[in-house]
Design an enzyme around this catalytic site. Structure first.
Site, PDB file in Angstrom:
ATOM      1  N   THR A  17      24.601  37.259  -8.164  1.00 23.26           N
ATOM      2  CA  THR A  17      25.147  37.328  -6.807  1.00 23.26           C
ATOM      3  C   THR A  17      24.468  38.389  -5.944  1.00 23.26           C
ATOM      4  O   THR A  17      24.718  38.485  -4.756  1.00 23.26           O
ATOM      5  CB  THR A  17      26.673  37.596  -6.842  1.00 23.26           C
ATOM      6  OG1 THR A  17      26.907  38.758  -7.638  1.00 23.26           O
ATOM      7  CG2 THR A  17      27.428  36.428  -7.436  1.00 23.26           C
ATOM      8  N   GLY A  18      23.593  39.189  -6.541  1.00 17.25           N
ATOM      9  CA  GLY A  18      22.867  40.202  -5.762  1.00 17.25           C
ATOM     10  C   GLY A  18      21.792  39.554  -4.911  1.00 17.25           C
ATOM     11  O   GLY A  18      21.522  38.363  -5.023  1.00 17.25           O
ATOM     12  N   LYS A  43      33.130  38.755 -10.880  1.00 18.67           N
ATOM     13  CA  LYS A  43      33.021  37.568 -10.039  1.00 18.67           C
ATOM     14  C   LYS A  43      33.127  36.277 -10.839  1.00 18.67           C
ATOM     15  O   LYS A  43      32.740  35.202 -10.378  1.00 18.67           O
ATOM     16  CB  LYS A  43      31.722  37.601  -9.233  1.00 18.67           C
ATOM     17  CG  LYS A  43      31.702  38.757  -8.240  1.00 18.67           C
ATOM     18  CD  LYS A  43      30.722  38.552  -7.121  1.00 18.67           C
ATOM     19  CE  LYS A  43      30.846  39.704  -6.122  1.00 18.67           C
ATOM     20  NZ  LYS A  43      29.646  39.904  -5.340  1.00 18.67           N
ATOM     21  N   ILE A  96      13.432  41.642 -15.191  1.00 19.84           N
ATOM     22  CA  ILE A  96      12.591  41.736 -14.001  1.00 19.84           C
ATOM     23  C   ILE A  96      12.726  43.112 -13.343  1.00 19.84           C
ATOM     24  O   ILE A  96      11.803  43.609 -12.715  1.00 19.84           O
ATOM     25  CB  ILE A  96      13.016  40.641 -12.966  1.00 19.84           C
ATOM     26  CG1 ILE A  96      13.133  39.261 -13.635  1.00 19.84           C
ATOM     27  CG2 ILE A  96      12.073  40.613 -11.776  1.00 19.84           C
ATOM     28  CD1 ILE A  96      11.885  38.741 -14.278  1.00 19.84           C
ATOM     29  N   THR A  97      13.882  43.727 -13.495  1.00 17.21           N
ATOM     30  CA  THR A  97      14.213  44.994 -12.832  1.00 17.21           C
ATOM     31  C   THR A  97      13.102  46.043 -12.944  1.00 17.21           C
ATOM     32  O   THR A  97      12.576  46.286 -14.025  1.00 17.21           O
ATOM     33  CB  THR A  97      15.506  45.569 -13.431  1.00 17.21           C
ATOM     34  OG1 THR A  97      16.500  44.550 -13.396  1.00 17.21           O
ATOM     35  CG2 THR A  97      15.985  46.790 -12.659  1.00 17.21           C
ATOM     36  N   GLU A  98      12.813  46.673 -11.812  1.00 12.95           N
ATOM     37  CA  GLU A  98      11.803  47.736 -11.752  1.00 12.95           C
ATOM     38  C   GLU A  98      12.503  49.080 -11.589  1.00 12.95           C
ATOM     39  O   GLU A  98      13.505  49.169 -10.883  1.00 12.95           O
ATOM     40  CB  GLU A  98      10.897  47.473 -10.551  1.00 12.95           C
ATOM     41  CG  GLU A  98       9.841  48.532 -10.343  1.00 12.95           C
ATOM     42  CD  GLU A  98       8.965  48.274  -9.122  1.00 12.95           C
ATOM     43  OE1 GLU A  98       9.127  47.217  -8.485  1.00 12.95           O
ATOM     44  OE2 GLU A  98       8.148  49.145  -8.816  1.00 12.95           O
ATOM     45  N   TYR A 159      -1.027  36.358 -10.341  1.00 13.48           N
ATOM     46  CA  TYR A 159      -1.028  35.197  -9.443  1.00 13.48           C
ATOM     47  C   TYR A 159      -2.457  34.902  -8.997  1.00 13.48           C
ATOM     48  O   TYR A 159      -2.873  33.753  -8.908  1.00 13.48           O
ATOM     49  CB  TYR A 159      -0.152  35.433  -8.200  1.00 13.48           C
ATOM     50  CG  TYR A 159       1.234  35.987  -8.445  1.00 13.48           C
ATOM     51  CD1 TYR A 159       1.850  35.877  -9.697  1.00 13.48           C
ATOM     52  CD2 TYR A 159       1.946  36.618  -7.433  1.00 13.48           C
ATOM     53  CE1 TYR A 159       3.124  36.396  -9.917  1.00 13.48           C
ATOM     54  CE2 TYR A 159       3.216  37.131  -7.636  1.00 13.48           C
ATOM     55  CZ  TYR A 159       3.797  37.031  -8.888  1.00 13.48           C
ATOM     56  OH  TYR A 159       5.045  37.550  -9.094  1.00 13.48           O
ATOM     57  N   GLU A 209      -4.834  46.645 -17.688  1.00 16.47           N
ATOM     58  CA  GLU A 209      -5.147  47.674 -16.706  1.00 16.47           C
ATOM     59  C   GLU A 209      -5.304  49.001 -17.419  1.00 16.47           C
ATOM     60  O   GLU A 209      -4.963  49.133 -18.596  1.00 16.47           O
ATOM     61  CB  GLU A 209      -4.076  47.732 -15.602  1.00 16.47           C
ATOM     62  CG  GLU A 209      -2.674  47.986 -16.083  1.00 16.47           C
ATOM     63  CD  GLU A 209      -1.615  47.814 -14.977  1.00 16.47           C
ATOM     64  OE1 GLU A 209      -1.772  46.925 -14.127  1.00 16.47           O
ATOM     65  OE2 GLU A 209      -0.649  48.586 -14.978  1.00 16.47           O
ATOM     66  N   HIS A 247       1.881  51.542 -10.958  1.00 12.94           N
ATOM     67  CA  HIS A 247       2.670  51.317 -12.168  1.00 12.94           C
ATOM     68  C   HIS A 247       2.843  52.619 -12.939  1.00 12.94           C
ATOM     69  O   HIS A 247       1.905  53.397 -13.054  1.00 12.94           O
ATOM     70  CB  HIS A 247       1.959  50.327 -13.107  1.00 12.94           C
ATOM     71  CG  HIS A 247       2.011  48.917 -12.621  1.00 12.94           C
ATOM     72  ND1 HIS A 247       1.182  47.947 -13.109  1.00 12.94           N
ATOM     73  CD2 HIS A 247       2.792  48.315 -11.699  1.00 12.94           C
ATOM     74  CE1 HIS A 247       1.448  46.796 -12.512  1.00 12.94           C
ATOM     75  NE2 HIS A 247       2.421  46.998 -11.632  1.00 12.94           N
TER      76      HIS A 247
END
Lengths: 308, 388
Positions: A17-18, A43, A96-98, A159, A209, A247
């Site tokens: 929901t974010g 929720k 996925i969170t950074e 990508y 990298e 990074h």
């Protein structure tokens, strides 16, 4: 074929929901991924983007048979979310969170392993098996189903490489972004192993990298265990030592993590290291798609044999 | 985030680790009275966020309170340029005045987090006082590493091994175990990614005292370290990098003349690499992140334009989440806002690229738009070299 995600993948989105969770849930649904559940504590019982929302992972898994999770919750709660998913029996967790503190990940990677699960990331774009399932935030349309496995520490650079491959009609079996943090759940070596075992993968592109020693470890593994052609690009050749290049993982420190060492290790393992980032697609095409001219006939035969 | 030696020592002291008695001051006159209180003979140490202070003249021994005041006067307000600080160095606003400790030997001791094992690791060497890189270069075997078992501390056998390698006598060997436990606790509690004590003194009476302390706190954890956050010191920071952090882009200045605006850290490094490969040099690393709006792009352009050597700006955007049409509109607005007066080479590819290019091409501003990474980079290199 592909690795880790395919048509059987049933995704639960943590933090659905974010803002980020909503946006990328829509992206995954648009790609045709089976997003079967979302979790946001408090929720439960509602629906978001047509997906049922639950209070806990346990409920979500019991009700929907979710087997893969995509984590979009903010950094202070991310380690908790990953551990909850592992406890609920989720086998693949794409975080996925950074910006998650290092200390949180030290314990999380162990907990995930102890539960027999696998975490991709954190701080990563996720993974995609083109035409089958996308679990993450990468733009779906640049991908193309095929036989090249892609594994990378980066986001948009991945990508770029996928785009180069697809433009040359070279499809991908699975593309995995393992994340740019110093402590991650799944390494190059893990992915190389799976690609080597996967009957649907014929070649591997590895995008590394500067910083750390993941590329050197990958090189040692390739030398011993990988028979498929591997192509590599290592970003950060011109990065100065001691400066963090975006990074958290990309920093040349205490004499480790430099470009020349990584290149040398990879080349010694028989990896084709591409120097010009604009020519990664060309390098793969040159070896995988020999032109049907008399001079190249031998290679064509070889390729046919490989396919069996 | 780095904190000053005197601040780090305060945290060490709170955690029961022995540090020399002393006080941080910003006025030379205070040095005299503090030195008197400490018994006369002191060390005066410049507080800047860079190593190599001793060689650069930032650390002075003073045998009397009068000499302490003189040393403080010399150091305070001076610019200290060490091999770690880069060109202009740091202006010294604070000095630490400390008692002199009777040193028998100097050791090296540090805690950090090792990526390969995903564990905290203790690094030790009997060759203290030198840079760890220097020790490693001279004699790699002189450095000992012990992996800390997660959730536990070091085992007694590991401590015995460390003590033996550091050639510690019975008393300091016994003290080492307690010191390491406290050091690890401090490292964890404060979310450090490096805690280095170099040198760690073995005193003539067999105590272990932290003569210096370097403490780096992991940026991702600052949200839960309010005490550390409050210590933020902009003095040593590059003003351009600080401004970049404020607008939410990551920026590292470089020596070339081609400004770069890229989305994603990996692609940003790659952009620098291809410029180099084609004979040019980037003026900066710049990652605008995933959600670059007009304001952020304008901020990025302004940052780049503060560098007078920039001859051309190369914009390399791979539209994923960030749509090319939205970026193009943002870029037009940003160019107007920032008054950019250098040529812009734009490579815009990915989601909605055609619409993005149409927007740029139909504007009255002049851009060089090119889809191909190599030819776009080559164009930027040519302009920077005056060949276009």
């Amino acid at each position: 074929m592909s690795i880790l995600v395919d048509k059987k993948t049933r995704v639960v989105v943590q933090g659905i929901t974010g803002k980020e969770g909503s946006f990328h849930t829509r992206g995954m649904l648009d790609y045709g991924t089976k997003v079967v559940a979302g979790v946001t504590p408090g929720k439960g019982g509602t629906k978001h983007l047509g997906v049922p929302v639950f209070n806990s992972l346990e409920e979500a898994v019991a009700e929907t048979g979710a087997n893969t999770s995509a984590v979009f919750v903010p950094p202070p709660f991310a380690a908790d979310a990953v551990c909850e998913a592992a406890e609920a029996g989720i086998r693949l967790i794409a975080c996925i969170t950074e910006g998650i503190p290092l200390k949180d990940m030290l314990l999380t990677v162990r907990e995930v392993t102890r539960r027999g699960a696998r975490m991709i990331g954190p701080n990563c774009p996720g993974l995609i098996s083109p035409g089958k399932a996308k679990v993450g935030i990468m733009p779906g349309p640049i991908h193309r189903p095929g036989k090249v496995g892609v594994v990378s520490r980066s986001g948009t650079l991945t990508y770029e490489v996928v785009h180069q491959l697809s433009e040359r009609k070279i499809g991908q079996s699975t593309c995995i972004g393992i994340g740019g943090d110093p402590i991650i759940g799944t390494s190059f070596v893990d992915c190389l192993w799976m690609f080597e075992e996967d009957g649907g993968t014929e070649a591997i592109v590895m995008i590394g990298e500067i910083g750390g020693s993941a590329e050197e470890e990958a090189a040692a593994f390739i030398k011993k265990h990988v028979s498929k052609p591997v192509f590599a690009f290592v970003a950060g050749r011109t990065a100065p030592p001691g400066k963090r290049m975006g990074h958290a993982g990309a920093i040349i420190a205490q004499g480790v993590g430099g470009w020349p060492e990584k290149r040398a290790a990879l080349e010694a393992a028989g990896v084709e290291v591409v120097e010009n980032p604009a020519r990664i697609g060309d390098a793969v095409a040159a070896r995988l798609k020999p032109k049907r001219k008399p001079a190249a006939q031998k290679k064509t035969v070889k390729k046919g044999k490989k396919k069996r | 985030m780095k904190i000053h030696e005197y601040q780090a020592k305060e945290f060490l002291g709170e955690n029961g680790i022995a540090v020399p008695k002393g006080q941080a001051i910003s006025s030379a006159t205070d040095a005299r009275s503090i030195a008197r209180d400490l018994g006369g003979a002191v060390v005066v140490k410049a507080q800047v966020l860079a190593g190599g202070r001793g060689k650069a003249g930032g650390i002075k021994l003073a045998s009397t309170p009068k000499k302490a005041a003189e040393a403080a006067r010399t150091i305070l307000g001076s610019r200290l340029s060490t091999y770690q600080s880069g060109g202009t160095g740091y202006e010294v606003a604070t000095v630490l005045v400390e008692e002199q400790v009777p040193i028998a030997r100097e050791l090296y001791l540090a805690v950090t987090t090792d990526r390969a094992t995903a564990c905290e690791t203790v690094i030790a060497s009997a060759a203290g006082g030198m840079d760890i890189e220097e020790i490693a270069a001279k004699d790699p075997k002189a450095i000992l590493r012990e992996t800390v078992m997660p959730g536990a501390g070091l085992w007694p056998y590991q401590i015995r091994k460390l003590a033996a390698n550091l050639k510690l006598e019975r008393e300091p060997a016994r003290a080492l175990g307690a010191l390491l436990a406290r050091l690890l606790a401090c490292y964890r509690e404060l979310d450090c990614d490096l805690l280095e004590i170099n040198p760690l003194a073995v005193t003539t009476d067999g105590r272990l005292v932290a003569l210096d302390a370097k403490m780096n706190i992991e940026d991702n954890a600052l949200y839960r370290q309010p005490r550390i956050r409050d210590l933020a010191d902009d003095a040593g920071e590059d003003p351009v990098e600080a401004e970049a952090a404020r607008i939410g882009v990551s920026y590292v200045g470089m020596d070339g003349n081609i400004g770069c605006v890229v989305n994603g850290a990996g692609l940003a490094m790659t952009t620098m690499d291809i410029l180099h490969l084609l004979g040019g040099e980037a003026a900066n690393f710049l990652d605008v992140g995933g959600s670059a709006d007009a304001e952020r792009i304008a901020g990025a352009l302004k940052l780049i334009l503060t560098d007078p050597s920039v001859k051309v700006i190369f914009i390399n955007i791979f539209g994923g989440i960030l749509r090319c049409d939205i970026f193009a509109r943002g870029l037009l607005e940003a160019v107007r806002q920032s008054g950019a007066n250098v040529p812009l080479v734009v490579r815009l590819i990915g989601t909605n690229q055609e619409e993005g290019k149409r927007i740029l091409n139909s504007s009255r501003l002049s851009f060089t738009v090119d889809d191909d990474l190599e030819s776009a980079a080559a164009r930027a290199v040519a302009i920077a070299g005056g060949n276009a």
